[in-house]
Structure formats: C-alpha cells, structure tokens
Enzyme design. Sequence first.
Site, PDB file in Angstrom:
ATOM      1  N   GLU A  17       0.821  -1.209   0.000  1.00  0.00           N
ATOM      2  CA  GLU A  17       0.000   0.000   0.000  1.00  0.00           C
ATOM      3  C   GLU A  17       0.853   1.257   0.000  1.00  0.00           C
ATOM      4  OE1 GLU A  17      -3.230  -2.030   3.034  1.00  0.00           O
ATOM      5  OE2 GLU A  17      -2.338  -0.114   3.519  1.00  0.00           O
ATOM      6  N   CYS A  31       3.234   8.362   1.843  1.00  0.00           N
ATOM      7  CA  CYS A  31       3.639   7.345   2.807  1.00  0.00           C
ATOM      8  C   CYS A  31       3.854   6.061   2.014  1.00  0.00           C
ATOM      9  CB  CYS A  31       2.534   7.173   3.845  1.00  0.00           C
ATOM     10  SG  CYS A  31       2.833   5.810   4.984  1.00  0.00           S
ATOM     11  N   CYS A  64       5.354  -7.883   7.161  1.00  0.00           N
ATOM     12  CA  CYS A  64       6.395  -7.449   8.092  1.00  0.00           C
ATOM     13  C   CYS A  64       6.694  -8.585   9.057  1.00  0.00           C
ATOM     14  CB  CYS A  64       5.942  -6.215   8.868  1.00  0.00           C
ATOM     15  SG  CYS A  64       7.234  -5.565   9.967  1.00  0.00           S
ATOM     16  N   CYS A 113       4.291  -6.796  15.557  1.00  0.00           N
ATOM     17  CA  CYS A 113       3.590  -5.943  16.525  1.00  0.00           C
ATOM     18  C   CYS A 113       2.122  -6.352  16.546  1.00  0.00           C
ATOM     19  CB  CYS A 113       3.740  -4.476  16.162  1.00  0.00           C
ATOM     20  SG  CYS A 113       5.472  -3.986  16.012  1.00  0.00           S
ATOM     21  N   CYS A 141      -0.854  -4.250  14.803  1.00  0.00           N
ATOM     22  CA  CYS A 141      -0.630  -3.759  13.444  1.00  0.00           C
ATOM     23  C   CYS A 141      -1.145  -4.746  12.400  1.00  0.00           C
ATOM     24  CB  CYS A 141       0.869  -3.524  13.243  1.00  0.00           C
ATOM     25  SG  CYS A 141       1.327  -3.158  11.537  1.00  0.00           S
ATOM     26  N   GLU A 173       9.106  -2.929   7.739  1.00  0.00           N
ATOM     27  CA  GLU A 173      10.068  -2.277   8.617  1.00  0.00           C
ATOM     28  C   GLU A 173      11.270  -1.832   7.763  1.00  0.00           C
ATOM     29  OE1 GLU A 173      10.564  -1.017  11.582  1.00  0.00           O
ATOM     30  OE2 GLU A 173      12.690  -0.791  11.095  1.00  0.00           O
ATOM     31  N   SER A 213      10.567   5.617   9.517  1.00  0.00           N
ATOM     32  CA  SER A 213       9.942   5.189  10.768  1.00  0.00           C
ATOM     33  C   SER A 213      10.386   3.769  11.089  1.00  0.00           C
ATOM     34  CB  SER A 213       8.417   5.242  10.625  1.00  0.00           C
ATOM     35  OG  SER A 213       7.785   4.768  11.799  1.00  0.00           O
ATOM     36  N   SER A 266       8.769   4.049  16.722  1.00  0.00           N
ATOM     37  CA  SER A 266       7.476   3.612  17.245  1.00  0.00           C
ATOM     38  C   SER A 266       7.687   3.099  18.655  1.00  0.00           C
ATOM     39  CB  SER A 266       6.909   2.511  16.341  1.00  0.00           C
ATOM     40  OG  SER A 266       6.758   3.033  15.037  1.00  0.00           O
ATOM     41  N   LEU A 267       7.112   3.799  19.608  1.00  0.00           N
ATOM     42  CA  LEU A 267       7.379   3.489  21.012  1.00  0.00           C
ATOM     43  C   LEU A 267       6.179   2.757  21.646  1.00  0.00           C
ATOM     44  CD1 LEU A 267       9.885   4.014  22.683  1.00  0.00           C
ATOM     45  CD2 LEU A 267       8.887   6.174  23.424  1.00  0.00           C
ATOM     46  N   HIS A 268       5.069   3.439  21.754  1.00  0.00           N
ATOM     47  CA  HIS A 268       3.780   2.875  22.192  1.00  0.00           C
ATOM     48  C   HIS A 268       3.702   2.426  23.645  1.00  0.00           C
ATOM     49  CE1 HIS A 268       2.897   3.228  18.027  1.00  0.00           C
ATOM     50  NE2 HIS A 268       3.572   2.171  17.652  1.00  0.00           N
ATOM     51  N   CYS A 293      -2.103   1.469   8.367  1.00  0.00           N
ATOM     52  CA  CYS A 293      -1.067   0.613   7.801  1.00  0.00           C
ATOM     53  C   CYS A 293      -1.585  -0.809   7.599  1.00  0.00           C
ATOM     54  CB  CYS A 293       0.112   0.667   8.770  1.00  0.00           C
ATOM     55  SG  CYS A 293       1.370  -0.542   8.525  1.00  0.00           S
TER      56      CYS A 293
HETATM   57  N1  SAH Z   1       7.631  -0.585  10.653  1.00  0.00           N
HETATM   58  C1  SAH Z   1       7.770   0.787  10.889  1.00  0.00           C
HETATM   59  C2  SAH Z   1       7.023   1.659   9.899  1.00  0.00           C
HETATM   60  C3  SAH Z   1       5.678   1.183   9.445  1.00  0.00           C
HETATM   61  S1  SAH Z   1       4.395   1.194  10.660  1.00  0.00           S
HETATM   62  C4  SAH Z   1       7.368   1.122  12.312  1.00  0.00           C
HETATM   63  O1  SAH Z   1       6.811   0.275  12.976  1.00  0.00           O
HETATM   64  O2  SAH Z   1       7.651   2.236  12.737  1.00  0.00           O
HETATM   65  C5  SAH Z   1       3.982   2.919  10.726  1.00  0.00           C
HETATM   66  C6  SAH Z   1       3.419   3.391  12.061  1.00  0.00           C
HETATM   67  O3  SAH Z   1       2.070   2.940  12.218  1.00  0.00           O
HETATM   68  C7  SAH Z   1       4.185   2.888  13.260  1.00  0.00           C
HETATM   69  O4  SAH Z   1       4.366   3.927  14.196  1.00  0.00           O
HETATM   70  C8  SAH Z   1       3.251   1.830  13.796  1.00  0.00           C
HETATM   71  O5  SAH Z   1       3.492   1.559  15.146  1.00  0.00           O
HETATM   72  C9  SAH Z   1       1.912   2.456  13.524  1.00  0.00           C
HETATM   73  N2  SAH Z   1       0.771   1.548  13.549  1.00  0.00           N
HETATM   74  C10 SAH Z   1       0.726   0.277  13.124  1.00  0.00           C
HETATM   75  N3  SAH Z   1      -0.497  -0.241  13.315  1.00  0.00           N
HETATM   76  C11 SAH Z   1      -1.241   0.734  13.874  1.00  0.00           C
HETATM   77  C12 SAH Z   1      -2.591   0.816  14.306  1.00  0.00           C
HETATM   78  N4  SAH Z   1      -3.406  -0.230  14.205  1.00  0.00           N
HETATM   79  N5  SAH Z   1      -3.013   1.976  14.836  1.00  0.00           N
HETATM   80  C13 SAH Z   1      -2.191   3.044  14.947  1.00  0.00           C
HETATM   81  N6  SAH Z   1      -0.909   3.031  14.549  1.00  0.00           N
HETATM   82  C14 SAH Z   1      -0.437   1.876  14.019  1.00  0.00           C
HETATM   83 FE1  SF4 Z   2       6.007  -4.069  11.219  1.00  0.00          FE
HETATM   84 FE2  SF4 Z   2       5.832  -1.457  11.870  1.00  0.00          FE
HETATM   85 FE3  SF4 Z   2       3.650  -3.037  11.806  1.00  0.00          FE
HETATM   86 FE4  SF4 Z   2       5.451  -3.386  13.732  1.00  0.00          FE
HETATM   87  S1  SF4 Z   2       4.179  -1.554  13.379  1.00  0.00           S
HETATM   88  S2  SF4 Z   2       4.479  -5.025  12.529  1.00  0.00           S
HETATM   89  S3  SF4 Z   2       7.323  -2.971  12.618  1.00  0.00           S
HETATM   90  S4  SF4 Z   2       4.912  -2.485  10.077  1.00  0.00           S
END
Ligand code: SAH
Ligand code: SF4
Length: 341
Positions: free
Chosen positions: A89, A103, A110, A114, A117, A161, A190, A213-215, A332
Amino acid sequence: MDLYAASPEELEALLGSWGEPRFRTGQLRRWLYERGVASFEAMTDLPASLRRRLGDEASLGTLSVVAEQHSRDGTRKRLYRLATGERIESVLMPYGDGRNTACVSTQAGCAMGCTFCATGQMGFARSLTSAQILEQALRFSGELKAEGKRLSNVVLMGMGEPFHNYEASLDAIRRLMSDLGIGARHITVSTVGLVPQIRRFAAEGLQVGLAVSLHAATDAQRSELMPVNRRWPLAELMAACRDYTEASGRRVTFEWALIEGVNDDVRAARRLARLLRGVPAHVNLIPLNPTRGYGGAPTGSGGAERFVATLAEAHVPATVRVRRGIDIDAGCGQLYASVKA
Ligand code: SAH
Ligand code: SF4
C-alpha cells in the site's frame, strides 16, 4: 528492463546500444523523474520510433494498481500488486498548507509481529527493491505535477520495517533526494526500534528525520505489544535515539498509538515523559486504528487531550494526529486487509 531500476549510466548504455545520441538520456530522465509521466507516449520530445522501442523492451516501473480509494479529506490510498504477486500500500496525504506527503511501503508484510498492526498480523512476505520503494513516491509525484502541485514530503511509514530492508530503504532515500529533488529534511524513516540499524543510519550523515514507534514506556508492556523489544529493550533504544539526535542535529519523533485503557492514562504519560528526559523529542499521538487481529480500541479525544496536557507539564512537545482517511481504511495494512476480506 525496468527503467526506474536503471542508473543514469545504465540508461545511457541502453540508449547508446540502440544508436541514440547521448542527450537522449537526459531527455528520458527528465520524463521519468521531473515530470514523472506514466507512459512512453507522453514523452513527446522523443522520436516515435524510440518511444515504440522503449514500450517493447522496457517498462516504467513494476507496480500495478489493484485498488484505490479517495477520502473526503483528500487522502488517496492505493493498493499495488508486485510482479511476484504480493500486495503493498501507499498513501498520499494533502495538507491545507500545501504540503503533499507520500507514505510508502518498504516490505510486503512485516516480520516484526507488533500485535496491534494489520501488517504485522499478515507476517512477512518479501522486501521491496529500492526501485519499488521509489516508484510509489514517483507515481504520486507525477500525478501531482499534472495537477500543478508538488510532492513535498515522503515518509517510509507504510507496510514493513524499513530497517529490516536497510540497503534498499537507504538507496530509495538517496534517490528521493537526487532523482525527485526532495530534501533530506522532508524525508522521514519510521522504525520499530532496530538499534544497530539506528546507529548505522546515524553514521550515514544524512539529515533525514527519524521516527521511532514506542507505544509503551516500560519494557514489560512494550515487549507485549512489540516483540522486538525483547531483543532491543528501552534503555538501548533510547541510547541509540540520543546518539541519532547528536549525529543528525534533529529531534527524534516518537510514535504512540493511543489504546484505550492500555497506554493512555496519566501514569503512562508521566512514564513516557520520564523516559524521554534528555532526548530532543517530539511525540506523535495517533488514536489506535482498530484491526481484526487485535482487540484494543482507540482512545477518545478527551483522553488524548489529557495525555498531551500531562506531557506538556513535563515540557515534552506532543501532537495528536488526525487519523487521515479514516473512511478509507487508511491505516497501515488495512486497505489490503479489507480488500482481501
Ligand atoms: N515498521 C515501521 C514503519 C511502518 S508502521 C514502524 O513500525 O515504525 C507505521 C506506524 O504505524 C508505526 O508507528 C506503527 O506503530 C503504527 N501503527 C501500526 N499499526 C497501527 C494501528 N493499528 N493503529 C495506529 N498506529 C499503528
Ligand atoms: Fe512491522 Fe511497523 Fe507493523 Fe510493527 S508496526 S508489525 S514494525 S509495520
């Protein structure tokens, strides 16, 4: 031959082998990158015979559009198929101030897993080439040009990633700068937090923005949401981030998906502020986009405001991001998930 995968020297060699004069390389490259046209017919100052031969023996990229959605807020979201069959995408987000941000994805699927995601829930399929990463930005750039606009920013924040596909992502970043004329400061990569690659990226000496990406601000919670934290826990991650700010002279952006009742209370905000002490940082808060494979819900606007206010008390700058294209599955991996369903 995919022309986006060819270096200037390779293009020149190809055209030279067809008996074309040297200036044709420059002409062709202007069509490829400055104008970003999507067909050989559009390259009107090339001889018709050359356009035909290019059409027979070369291609403009390798991505084909499978689905596209336009949101009321102007967001365009596109699902592409790779020649090998996988889907990726990309999203274009126009902003009121004239910025247009693309983006782009760096992998199909991936491997980082996570839990919240949609891409992570799919698992890993394959890494993209630098030409495939560049092509996503190029398509939007060409379309914007035709509308008298300009692609101003690119974020490597789509599926995958970027630092698990380091070489191709770096090469794509360099080409966004050299071929599309996008400044390093207008590009952001990112990462989930791969510490060795953050350090390696710092050593590249680029002024590219880094988003992490911290969370979660405790190892226990972060490891639960993001398995990668078990390998690279917070102390090591934050040390690498500090080094990046020193090497690049830029603040690091920290991404925080606000999940109701999980990481959105005052205590979580205070812990985050403590973790960021001494790091030039900006926090991006994004209410969770609900996905099929994860039960969490997004924090409401009141909760998000309270989180920002708590960070502000500790002098940590934060912004709540509007969820762009919420009516079109623009999270995403979510367009793919919904098309598949
Ligand atoms: N892999 C990289 C970049 C792609 S994800 C990373 O993890 O940073 C892009 C961003 O979307 C990241 O900050 C990720 O944590 C966030 N993301 C993924 N799934 C999400 C969701 N369901 N709701 C909000 N943010 C999300
Ligand atoms: Fe991969 Fe980023 Fe999604 Fe984590 S948040 S699974 S690193 S795409």
